[in-house]
Design a protein around this motif. Structure first.
Motif, PDB file in Angstrom:
ATOM      1  N   ASP A 385     -32.224  76.017  98.844  1.00 49.43           N
ATOM      2  CA  ASP A 385     -33.174  75.759  99.922  1.00 49.43           C
ATOM      3  C   ASP A 385     -34.541  76.369  99.635  1.00 49.43           C
ATOM      4  O   ASP A 385     -35.567  75.844 100.076  1.00 49.43           O
ATOM      5  N   LEU A 386     -34.567  77.491  98.905  1.00 45.55           N
ATOM      6  CA  LEU A 386     -35.844  78.113  98.591  1.00 45.55           C
ATOM      7  C   LEU A 386     -36.578  77.396  97.460  1.00 45.55           C
ATOM      8  O   LEU A 386     -37.801  77.200  97.533  1.00 45.55           O
ATOM      9  N   LEU A 387     -35.856  77.025  96.410  1.00 47.88           N
ATOM     10  CA  LEU A 387     -36.505  76.432  95.244  1.00 47.88           C
ATOM     11  C   LEU A 387     -36.629  74.916  95.325  1.00 47.88           C
ATOM     12  O   LEU A 387     -37.538  74.352  94.711  1.00 47.88           O
ATOM     13  N   ALA A 388     -35.750  74.271  96.035  1.00 45.38           N
ATOM     14  CA  ALA A 388     -35.799  72.809  96.142  1.00 45.38           C
ATOM     15  C   ALA A 388     -35.355  72.412  97.533  1.00 45.38           C
ATOM     16  O   ALA A 388     -34.198  72.031  97.739  1.00 45.38           O
ATOM     17  N   PRO A 389     -36.246  72.526  98.528  1.00 47.14           N
ATOM     18  CA  PRO A 389     -35.863  72.159  99.900  1.00 47.14           C
ATOM     19  C   PRO A 389     -35.425  70.705  99.973  1.00 47.14           C
ATOM     20  O   PRO A 389     -35.886  69.842  99.230  1.00 47.14           O
ATOM     21  N   VAL A 390     -34.505  70.445 100.882  1.00 42.94           N
ATOM     22  CA  VAL A 390     -33.963  69.098 101.038  1.00 42.94           C
ATOM     23  C   VAL A 390     -34.990  68.237 101.744  1.00 42.94           C
ATOM     24  O   VAL A 390     -35.397  68.550 102.871  1.00 42.94           O
ATOM     25  N   ALA A 410     -31.713  63.310 102.264  1.00 42.86           N
ATOM     26  CA  ALA A 410     -31.716  62.271 101.247  1.00 42.86           C
ATOM     27  C   ALA A 410     -30.401  62.300 100.490  1.00 42.86           C
ATOM     28  O   ALA A 410     -29.792  63.354 100.309  1.00 42.86           O
ATOM     29  N   PRO A 411     -29.919  61.146  99.997  1.00 46.99           N
ATOM     30  CA  PRO A 411     -28.628  61.121  99.322  1.00 46.99           C
ATOM     31  C   PRO A 411     -28.629  61.917  98.026  1.00 46.99           C
ATOM     32  O   PRO A 411     -27.685  62.623  97.736  1.00 46.99           O
ATOM     33  N   THR A 412     -29.662  61.829  97.237  1.00 55.66           N
ATOM     34  CA  THR A 412     -29.755  62.580  95.983  1.00 55.66           C
ATOM     35  C   THR A 412     -31.162  63.159  95.860  1.00 55.66           C
ATOM     36  O   THR A 412     -32.140  62.596  96.372  1.00 55.66           O
ATOM     37  N   ASP A 413     -31.239  64.269  95.134  1.00 50.00           N
ATOM     38  CA  ASP A 413     -32.528  64.920  94.937  1.00 50.00           C
ATOM     39  C   ASP A 413     -32.562  65.443  93.510  1.00 50.00           C
ATOM     40  O   ASP A 413     -31.816  66.372  93.156  1.00 50.00           O
ATOM     41  N   PRO A 414     -33.405  64.878  92.651  1.00 49.94           N
ATOM     42  CA  PRO A 414     -33.451  65.358  91.254  1.00 49.94           C
ATOM     43  C   PRO A 414     -33.852  66.819  91.131  1.00 49.94           C
ATOM     44  O   PRO A 414     -33.394  67.515  90.217  1.00 49.94           O
ATOM     45  N   ALA A 415     -34.700  67.306  92.054  1.00 49.80           N
ATOM     46  CA  ALA A 415     -35.123  68.705  91.963  1.00 49.80           C
ATOM     47  C   ALA A 415     -33.948  69.658  92.181  1.00 49.80           C
ATOM     48  O   ALA A 415     -33.797  70.660  91.472  1.00 49.80           O
ATOM     49  N   ARG A 416     -33.089  69.349  93.159  1.00 54.57           N
ATOM     50  CA  ARG A 416     -31.931  70.209  93.415  1.00 54.57           C
ATOM     51  C   ARG A 416     -30.922  70.117  92.268  1.00 54.57           C
ATOM     52  O   ARG A 416     -30.301  71.118  91.893  1.00 54.57           O
TER      53      ARG A 416
END
Length: 474
Positions: A385-390, A410-416
């Motif tokens: 949540d800190l480095l790649a918020p949803v 979102a269904p997918t997140d490349p950053a997370r």
């Protein structure tokens, strides 16, 4: 053999005060439950003990009745061990070890060795109890029946057990009519547990039937205790029923044999079986593995209480299973380390410190390490949540409404996904320790770091002429 279903994700290393409550909500601090009414004045009554005070209720036996929670009962004392040479060890099975190694390597997490041992104890198929004898003491024979892997301390007991399993396959029984017993019998003995009629105690065949019944059905019970549970019946109908049964006898004949010989009773069958069939199914071994589930195999009656006590002790503190498990996991390539409170942990790699000032790393790796080092006891979800918020997206609605649409992730997140992959690399390399509950820790720098080569050369003693001169012969 299928590998047991072991799930290491349920391990939680948080202290008790940090875990979610499992029962009713806790009472507020300072709250005390009211004591039951015992008939006397309430505590703190200023009129208590004075003239005109209300009378107290009747005393309960002159002592205060204890209504609070009692302490946990102490464990039962160990049963007397008639075999001082016997040694009991707990060993994890090969499928269980393989399952643990796969999960540790796949997740990259760090697990407590003793918690893994407790999980194995919950699944009896995951371990065996190995019986051995003390060194230089060969009086520890173990006879194992290959039919069900049962363990016995004498060949006679193993033969009787195997005969009960295979008697109908190897011998044919025939009931023959004989003359009823003659004489006056005022009483007959009846087994108090099975109801079998054994006959009058003064009959010539009474002792044989008594020992045969004990050997066939109640061998786990002491013979004198079994004898003490006999009942004496004087009912004429019971005595007549015994006469009818005693007028019939059973003869046995071996199967698949030309001109089989007649065996008069079960004792003769047992001798014949021991001479002709037992050697192919009973083995003498030095180490006897017993499955963890006591219901899956039979053991000698004198071993059963010792094994049950060993299981109970291991459930309280699985030291023996943890020792054998550590050797198996170490042989599979896993690493061990101890925390500050001397707890042993197992992981895929040995923890090591990553110096960001000396080692060039990517920006994403640097951010992960700096975040973990800045926030103590941070968890995987908090780090993401800190480095790649949803990111949230608003659901499209065809109908205009005054209310705002509910956001959905979102269904997918490349950053997370990138953060998860970098974190997985850090845990597999040992730079970050991720515990089973998701808590993350960065490996601290060593207390005594090794000196650089330049510093070691500067501190080395300088050789002088006096130091390298030859010693004086005098």
């Amino acid at each position: 053999e299928e590998a047991p279903s072991l799930d290491l994700s349920a391990l939680d290393f948080r202290p008790a005060w940090a875990k979610e409550p499992s029962g009713a909500p806790a009472a507020p601090r300072g709250f005390r439950e009211p004591r039951p009414d015992r008939g006397g004045p309430p505590r703190g009554n200023k009129f208590a003990g004075k003239r005109g005070a209300p009378p107290r209720g009747p005393k309960l036996g002159g002592k205060k009745k204890f209504d609070g929670p009692r302490r946990d009962e102490r464990p039962a004392p160990p049963p007397p061990n008639p075999f001082p040479w016997l040694r009991i060890a707990f060993t994890a099975t090969a499928p269980a070890v393989e399952t643990v190694v796969t999960q540790v390597r796949h997740t990259g997490k760090t697990f407590s060795l003793f918690d893994i041992a407790r999980i194995l104890l919950r699944n009896p198929a995951s371990y065996t109890i190995d019986l051995t004898s003390a060194p230089k003491q060969p009086e520890g024979p173990f006879w194992v029946v290959d039919l069900d892997k049962s363990v016995w301390l004498s060949r006679e007991a193993a033969v009787r057990h195997l005969l009960r399993k295979k008697r109908d396959e190897l011998y044919r029984a025939e009931i023959v009519e004989t003359e009823p017993p003659k004489g006056n019998f005022p009483v007959v003995a009846v087994c108090g547990m099975s109801g079998v009629l054994l006959g009058p105690p003064n009959h010539h065949d009474f002792e044989r039937k008594l020992r045969e019944l004990h050997r066939e059905r109640f061998s786990r019970l002491d013979f004198e205790t079994f004898r003490s549970r006999l009942k004496m019946e004087r009912d004429p109908e019971v005595i007549e029923k015994w006469r009818t049964e005693a007028s019939k006898t059973t003869e046995y004949y071996p199967l698949n044999v030309e001109n089989p010989e007649k065996l008069a009773d079960l004792a003769a069958v047992e001798r014949h079986f021991a001479d002709h069939h037992a050697a192919a199914h009973i083995k003498f071994v030095d180490i006897a593995p017993v499955p963890g589930d006591p219901k899956t195999t039979a053991v000698d009656s004198s071993l059963a209480p010792l094994l049950n006590h060993a299981r109970a002790e291991e459930e309280r503190f699985p030291l023996r299973l943890a020792q054998s498990l550590s050797r198996a996991l170490s042989g599979a390539g896993l690493r061990f380390h101890k925390s500050a409170n001397r707890t042993t942990f197992v992981s895929a790699s040995r923890p090591r410190y990553l110096n960001l000032e000396e080692t060039p790393v990517s920006d994403s790796i640097r951010k992960i390490l700096e975040t973990i080092r800045a926030k103590k006891s941070i968890r995987r979800g908090q780090l993401l949540d800190l480095l790649a918020p949803v990111p949230v997206v608003a659901e499209a609605s065809s109908v205009a409404s005054s209310e705002s649409p509910a956001p959905t992730p979102a269904p997918t997140d490349p950053a997370r996904e990138a953060v998860v992959n970098d974190l997985l690399w850090l845990t597999h390399e040992g730079y970050v320790v991720e515990y089973a509950d998701g808590r993350l820790e960065s490996v601290p720098p060593p207390k005594h770091p090794p000196k650089p080569p330049e510093a070691a050369e500067e501190t080395a003693p300088v050789a002088t002429a006096e130091a390298v001169s030859e010693p004086d012969p005098s």
